[in-house]
Design an enzyme around this catalytic site. Structure first.
Site, PDB file in Angstrom:
ATOM      1  N   GLU A   1      -5.652  -8.090  -0.714  1.00 19.03           N
ATOM      2  CA  GLU A   1      -6.242  -7.924   0.626  1.00 19.03           C
ATOM      3  C   GLU A   1      -7.705  -7.578   0.476  1.00 19.03           C
ATOM      4  O   GLU A   1      -8.067  -6.754  -0.367  1.00 19.03           O
ATOM      5  CB  GLU A   1      -5.589  -6.773   1.400  1.00 19.03           C
ATOM      6  CG  GLU A   1      -4.284  -7.093   2.033  1.00 19.03           C
ATOM      7  CD  GLU A   1      -3.756  -5.956   2.895  1.00 19.03           C
ATOM      8  OE1 GLU A   1      -4.548  -5.330   3.626  1.00 19.03           O
ATOM      9  OE2 GLU A   1      -2.542  -5.705   2.812  1.00 19.03           O
TER      10      GLU A   1
ATOM     11  N   GLU B   1       0.822  -1.223   0.000  1.00 23.07           N
ATOM     12  CA  GLU B   1       0.000   0.000   0.000  1.00 23.07           C
ATOM     13  C   GLU B   1       0.852   1.267   0.000  1.00 23.07           C
ATOM     14  O   GLU B   1       0.822   2.061   0.958  1.00 23.07           O
ATOM     15  CB  GLU B   1      -0.908   0.019   1.226  1.00 23.07           C
ATOM     16  CG  GLU B   1      -1.925  -1.086   1.233  1.00 23.07           C
ATOM     17  CD  GLU B   1      -2.867  -1.012   2.420  1.00 23.07           C
ATOM     18  OE1 GLU B   1      -2.494  -0.438   3.445  1.00 23.07           O
ATOM     19  OE2 GLU B   1      -3.972  -1.542   2.314  1.00 23.07           O
TER      20      GLU B   1
HETATM   21  C1  BG6 Z   1      -4.303  -2.831   5.199  1.00 20.56           C
HETATM   22  C2  BG6 Z   1      -2.895  -3.180   5.636  1.00 20.56           C
HETATM   23  O1  BG6 Z   1      -4.409  -1.480   4.969  1.00 20.56           O
HETATM   24  O2  BG6 Z   1      -5.322  -3.045   6.092  1.00 20.56           O
HETATM   25  C3  BG6 Z   1      -2.817  -4.273   6.676  1.00 20.56           C
HETATM   26  O3  BG6 Z   1      -2.093  -3.528   4.544  1.00 20.56           O
HETATM   27  C4  BG6 Z   1      -3.908  -4.088   7.702  1.00 20.56           C
HETATM   28  O4  BG6 Z   1      -1.534  -4.287   7.238  1.00 20.56           O
HETATM   29  C5  BG6 Z   1      -5.250  -4.149   6.975  1.00 20.56           C
HETATM   30  O5  BG6 Z   1      -3.866  -4.990   8.757  1.00 20.56           O
HETATM   31  C6  BG6 Z   1      -6.461  -4.106   7.878  1.00 20.56           C
HETATM   32  O6  BG6 Z   1      -6.376  -3.006   8.737  1.00 20.56           O
HETATM   33  P1  BG6 Z   1      -6.575  -3.192  10.298  1.00 20.56           P
HETATM   34  O7  BG6 Z   1      -6.294  -1.861  10.872  1.00 20.56           O
HETATM   35  O8  BG6 Z   1      -7.984  -3.609  10.483  1.00 20.56           O
HETATM   36  O9  BG6 Z   1      -5.610  -4.241  10.726  1.00 20.56           O
END
Ligand code: BG6
Length: 480
Positions: free
Chosen positions: A379, A188
């Site tokens: 993701e 990201e």
């Molecule tokens: C993404 C990141 O933005 O979101 C991850 O690449 C992160 O590292 C994921 O864990 C989810 O966000 P969070 O804050 O719910 O863990």
């Protein structure tokens, strides 16, 4: 309408949030080792992304042992990788996204030679994955930088870090090119705009320029580092594919008023400029105009235009969680990632993130129309406070979320988008990036650990585990 036979189903993690073993195997510390769990009663004082200011860092290092640093423990993949990979294989994973910890390979980033024990650890992991026919998808750095480089150079603010990073990525390619085909240079990359600490290992207080210039300066260094990594990969590892990654936030105008549509377009250009640089090989004019309007000053690296033009990425990778609403009139309230208005047509997760599978289909189409490159959705998922009972979690809410997003992917495939694969986030429970807590969980596999490191760390299959196994076995046909 169906998924291609070789579609890469899998799951995603990152070293800082998952690996643990922070003081073993010769690993140095990274800046993410200095994110402590902030007690709920103090939360209002801080942004939702744990920004470590210089002042805060001084406080943390004075009495390190008195703070709770969940990233240092992760979910203990370091010791349990064989057990975890066996569970991923049981679900039928074709790919597994993980990251390599830079400070496990070069503990301070400054060494001449890599840490052999660190290399060995990842060889073991890749070997284990290949034993089950799982293709690793590796992020070279998921928000991490050795803390020594923060201390010495103020992280990515300094151009010196480019050569140190490229030394590291060359080591990875030399060492693992026969074991890893898919690579991502930075997780990201656009999140630099949200956090100096996470994406850049930068103290704002020590920066030489104003905040916005510092962020875009650091991004310039990461763009060059990406291009030089691509260059080397194309020379020595032609079978590898190097991707660039953003956090994609689909934007909708609040109304059909032309001003709203125009502002939405500008917001979108800002989100896409990262791919414009990495995939098209140059800064778009709209962004140069934006730099001018905001008085953003960048010291460009010598020869940057050719470096960017000649070394563009092989595929696009993005994370997708939510969408955003833009208005030219109303003052937006602070959303999770960006200033955002509440979309009245969407439901929200218990963490306030909008749930918008159609936005994923729109993003996929938009990105493919614009760049015509293969896309990896690396993701996506639902963070929730799971209830662990009878040695499992009945996480129908997660199944529903993933089902609707997989349907959207199927529709995008039918629209003609070239999609390589799908790796839902936190396929096993790991530390959350936002709050540095274990309680926000995304996994198909429950890890018995709390925010303070109490628990057995044993693994348990959630209902979603069996559901996802069926999804993969039927290549996306059986989503019930
Ligand atoms: C993404 C990141 O933005 O979101 C991850 O690449 C992160 O590292 C994921 O864990 C989810 O966000 P969070 O804050 O719910 O863990």
């Amino acid at each position: 309408m169906s998924f291609p036979k070789d579609f890469l189903w899998g799951g995603a993690t990152s070293s800082a949030q998952y690996e643990g073993g922070f003081n073993e195997g010769g690993r140095g510390k990274s800046q993410l080792d200095y994110i402590n769990l902030i007690p709920k009663e103090e939360l209002d004082e801080h942004t939702k992304i744990p920004e470590v200011t210089y002042e805060r860092y001084q406080k943390l290092i004075r009495n390190e042992d008195q703070f709770n640093f969940p990233n240092r423990r992760g979910s203990d993949f370091y010791h349990r990788y064989k057990e975890d990979i066996a569970l991923f294989a049981e679900m039928g994973f074709k790919t597994f996204r993980m990251s390599i910890s830079w400070s496990r390979i070069y503990p301070t980033g400054l060494e001449e030679l890599p840490n052999e024990e660190g290399l060995k650890f990842y060889h073991n992991v890749f070997q284990e994955l290949h034993k089950y026919g799982i293709e690793p998808l590796v992020t070279m750095t998921h928000y991490e930088i050795p803390i020594a480089l923060t201390n010495k150079y103020n992280g990515w603010e300094s151009p010196e870090v480019i050569a140190l990073y490229v030394k590291y990525t060359k080591t990875l390619l030399d060492e693992f090119k026969d074991e890893v085909k898919y690579w991502i240079t930075f997780n990201e990359i656009n999140m630099m705009l949200m956090s100096f600490w996470n994406d850049g290992g930068i103290f704002e207080a020590k920066a030489k320029k104003d905040a916005l210039s510092t962020k875009h300066q650091a991004l310039h260094h990461q763009f060059i580092a990406t291009a030089l990594t691509v260059k080397y990969a194309h020379e020595v590892a032609p079978n590898c594919m190097i991707g660039g990654m953003i956090n994609r936030i689909e934007c909708y105008p609040f109304t059909c008023k032309p001003e709203d549509v125009l502002d939405t377009m500008i917001e979108d250009q800002l989100n896409l400029y990262f791919f414009d640089v990495m995939a098209r090989g140059k800064y778009p004019k709209t962004i140069l105009k934006y730099f001018k309007e905001h008085n953003i000053q960048i010291d460009y690296v010598d020869g940057y235009e050719d470096i960017l033009k000649n070394n563009t990425i092989d595929f696009l990778a993005f994370s997708y969680y939510l969408s955003n609403v833009v208005s030219s009139e109303q003052t937006a309230e602070q959303g999770t990632f960006v200033k955002s208005l509440r979309n009245p047509y969407l439901k929200f997760s218990e963490y306030g993130w909008s749930i918008d599978p159609i936005g994923l289909r729109i993003s996929l189409n938009k990105l493919y129309d614009r760049y015509q490159l293969p896309i990896f959705i690396v993701e996506n998922g639902l963070g929730a406070r799971d209830k662990f009972e009878d040695n499992t979690v009945h996480d129908n809410y997660r199944i529903e979320y993933l089902r609707s997003h997989i349907r959207a992917i199927e529709e995008a495939l039918d629209d003609g988008v070239d999609i390589l694969g799908y790796t839902p986030w936190g396929c096993i429970d790991i530390v959350s990036a936002g709050g540095a807590e274990m309680s926000k969980r995304y996994g198909f596999i429950y890890v018995d650990a709390d925010d303070f490191g109490n628990g057995t760390y044993n693994r348990y299959k959630k209902d979603s585990f069996y559901w996802y196994k069926k999804v993969i076995a039927s290549n996306g046909e059986d989503l019930d």
